[in-house]
Design an enzyme around this catalytic site. Structure first.
Site, PDB file in Angstrom:
ATOM      1  N   THR A 109       0.843  -1.199   0.000  1.00 24.09           N
ATOM      2  CA  THR A 109       0.000   0.000   0.000  1.00 24.09           C
ATOM      3  C   THR A 109       0.877   1.248   0.000  1.00 24.09           C
ATOM      4  O   THR A 109       1.891   1.329   0.689  1.00 24.09           O
ATOM      5  CB  THR A 109      -1.042  -0.009   1.141  1.00 24.09           C
ATOM      6  OG1 THR A 109      -2.074   0.921   0.814  1.00 24.09           O
ATOM      7  CG2 THR A 109      -0.444   0.347   2.491  1.00 24.09           C
ATOM      8  N   CYS A 134      -3.688   8.200   7.119  1.00 17.35           N
ATOM      9  CA  CYS A 134      -4.434   6.940   7.095  1.00 17.35           C
ATOM     10  C   CYS A 134      -3.711   5.873   7.917  1.00 17.35           C
ATOM     11  O   CYS A 134      -2.515   5.954   8.157  1.00 17.35           O
ATOM     12  CB  CYS A 134      -4.592   6.437   5.666  1.00 17.35           C
ATOM     13  SG  CYS A 134      -5.576   7.510   4.610  1.00 17.35           S
ATOM     14  N   HIS A 145      -6.022  -0.423   4.478  1.00 15.41           N
ATOM     15  CA  HIS A 145      -5.630   1.004   4.376  1.00 15.41           C
ATOM     16  C   HIS A 145      -6.892   1.824   4.644  1.00 15.41           C
ATOM     17  O   HIS A 145      -7.700   2.062   3.746  1.00 15.41           O
ATOM     18  CB  HIS A 145      -5.065   1.280   2.972  1.00 15.41           C
ATOM     19  CG  HIS A 145      -4.542   2.676   2.764  1.00 15.41           C
ATOM     20  ND1 HIS A 145      -3.448   2.944   1.979  1.00 15.41           N
ATOM     21  CD2 HIS A 145      -4.963   3.882   3.229  1.00 15.41           C
ATOM     22  CE1 HIS A 145      -3.221   4.265   1.957  1.00 15.41           C
ATOM     23  NE2 HIS A 145      -4.136   4.848   2.708  1.00 15.41           N
TER      24      HIS A 145
END
Ligand SMILES: [Fe+2]
Ligand SMILES: [Fe+2]
Lengths: 281, 157
Positions: B21, B27, B44
């Site tokens: 990711t 995040c 995520h």
């Protein structure tokens, strides 16, 4: 040395192609309530490529129109002229900003996705805060980082010096200025000036990282500032600088922002970025 | 196979798979691995609590920590992962400069995660969180090795 760099960098803005005449003309019309449909149609008549892309956007899921739109006139009736000007800007900006921006580590399409995202987030903020609508905010947001197109090449050569400064907590655009004598916000403002954009938009781009330094208090600057930080936080167009920009408390206070507003806008921005960010691929 | 986990997204895989990711700002990136079954998953998630936008949470639970984390565990269980064996690692949760209380999304993401794990008696084995750098996570499901790439440098977590 720094000043030499600055004048050379500003000279580099000349390499950025001008916006099509049609785009700036249409943008001027936003300010003129008397402009009629025929005039707008007349301007776009000689821009078939632009027209095709505007219609492609009009027919995207973002607008959720029930029937396929086939002409500028229909688009005008269904979306209104402000929207149409926005779409023209989106189309023109897309052509310029689709490319990769090496110095900032942005791969092809990322600066574009970021720009679209900041525009949508800016519109979202105006809505949740119940601010009076100013359609030009969308365009200011769309173009806020255009200076990166020119600065990228310079950043590349001096990234170690810039990194050294940011490692000590200096914000990225300040580090740019300390090392190169200017920053991507100032260069972006130069580009907008050369396109003859209104002063308020030039200022919104110029101070998008330091809204408290704008010559006059401006909601437009504050909105673009907050929308930009928000989009970086959710990872849209986050480049070599990461989150190394300072979030201005005076901007968030003036806007009267609450955490819930920010999260609300963040949650609705992502979907439309995915929709619009890939439309010209 | 190499799978990319987007923003507000989750992927699971088995031995030999790599989950990646990119662009973790504020995040939360959460990796879960069972070293015996050699299965794992990577989430995520963007925002702490789904109540901010119920409609979006229903359409995509991975947007929020409180709805995404339970889904992640469920999916890893369904591949044969067992709760007692799971290794849990967190990354991301950064924030911009300026210490603005309004924008503590990263910190709140982490707080909600910790609450959820604590309530369910799951231990957070390690974390690489906070700060203003962006992070990319590479998660190798043959060994459970997790590599963080940030600021041009790599480190194991
Ligand atoms: Fe910027
Ligand atoms: Fe930006």
């Amino acid at each position: 040395m720094k000043d030499v760099a600055k004048s050379q960098i500003i000279a580099g803005t000349k390499a950025i192609p001008a916006l099509p005449r049609a785009a700036t003309k249409l943008f001027e019309m936003l300010q003129n309530p008397d402009a009629d449909m025929a005039e707008i149609e007349g301007i776009l008549r000689f821009e078939p490529g632009l027209t095709a892309n505007i219609l492609k956007l009009t027919n995207s899921a973002y607008f959720g129109l029930p029937n396929k739109v086939g002409s500028i006139r229909q688009a005008l009736v269904l979306l209104g002229r402000e929207r149409l000007v926005e779409l023209t800007m989106v189309t023109c900006a897309g052509a310029l900003m689709w490319k990769s921006v090496p110095g900032y580590n942005l791969s092809p399409g990322e600066l574009w996705r970021h720009s679209i995202a900041v525009s949508l987030a800016a519109e979202g903020l105006v809505k949740v805060l119940n601010l009076p609508e100013d359609k030009r905010v969308f365009t200011a947001a769309l173009l806020h980082d255009i200076g990166k197109l020119v600065m990228g090449d310079w950043i590349k050569g001096d990234i170690e010096k810039i990194d050294e400064l940011t490692a000590q907590g200096t914000s990225f655009e300040v580090a740019e200025r300390l090392v190169l004598g200017t920053d991507h916000a100032e260069i972006g403002a130069e580009i907008l000036k050369s396109w003859a954009f209104p002063q308020e938009l030039v200022m919104a781009v110029r101070w998008h990282h330091q809204p408290e330094r704008a010559d006059e208090p401006s909601t437009m600057v504050d909105i673009v500032h907050v929308a930009n930080v928000l989009c970086l936080m959710i990872g849209i167009g986050i480049g070599i600088e990461g989150l190394r920009y300072e979030l201005s408390s005076s901007a968030t206070e003036k806007l009267g922002l609450k955490p819930a507003d920010i999260e609300q806008v963040a949650s609705s921005t992502l979907q439309w970025v995915d929709e619009l960010g890939n439309i010209f691929v | 196979m190499k799978y990319t986990v987007g923003v507000a997204d989750m992927k699971v895989g088995r031995f030999g798979d790599i989950l990646v990711t990119h662009a973790l700002g504020s995040c939360l990136g959460l990796a879960v691995y069972d070293p015996v079954a050699k299965v794992g998953g990577l989430l995520h998630a963007m925002l702490p609590l789904s109540k901010i936008n119920k409609e979006k949470a229903e359409a995509n639970p991975f947007m929020f920590v409180d709805t995404g984390v339970p889904e992640l565990f469920q999916e890893v269980y369904s591949l044969g992962g067992q709760k007692m064996r799971l290794e849990v690692k967190a990354a991301g949760c950064g924030e911009p400069l300026g210490n603005n209380q309004m924008f503590k999304i990263g910190e709140r993401n982490l707080t909600i995660l910790k609450k959820l794990l604590w309530k369910n008696n799951v231990l957070l084995n390690s974390k690489d969180v906070g700060g203003a750098a962006s992070r990319t996570v590479y998660f190798y499901l043959d060994t459970g090795r997790l590599v963080i790439r940030s600021n041009g440098a790599e480190r194991d977590l």
